[in-house]
Design a protein around this motif. Sequence first.
Motif: not given
Length: 107
Positions: A7-14, A16-20
Amino acid sequence: MAEIINTEELGDKIVRVLKTIYDPEIPVDIYELGLIYDVFVNEDNEVKIIMTLTSPNCPVAESLPQEVQEKVKSLDSVKDVEVEMTFDPAWTKDNMSEEAKLELGML
């Protein structure tokens, strides 16, 4: 075999998406702008995002939360996304990151 992602890794991916995703009136992404209050990811890779807008009368009040939901849901490991809008506490310029303030000439 399904990809196992923590979940931490997925949180980081999320994040990164939010920053777009950008507020159309301000040249800063919604994450650095402080519009994202919290991101929760459960063990089933279901995501809940609590966010706000710069004002309740924001012209993108309908489209921005939908864009957040669609872009986060496009991540392969995400099963479902719920976006909850809140205006408590109200957004202020204090929510902005140092990076956002610098970008907008506020530092």
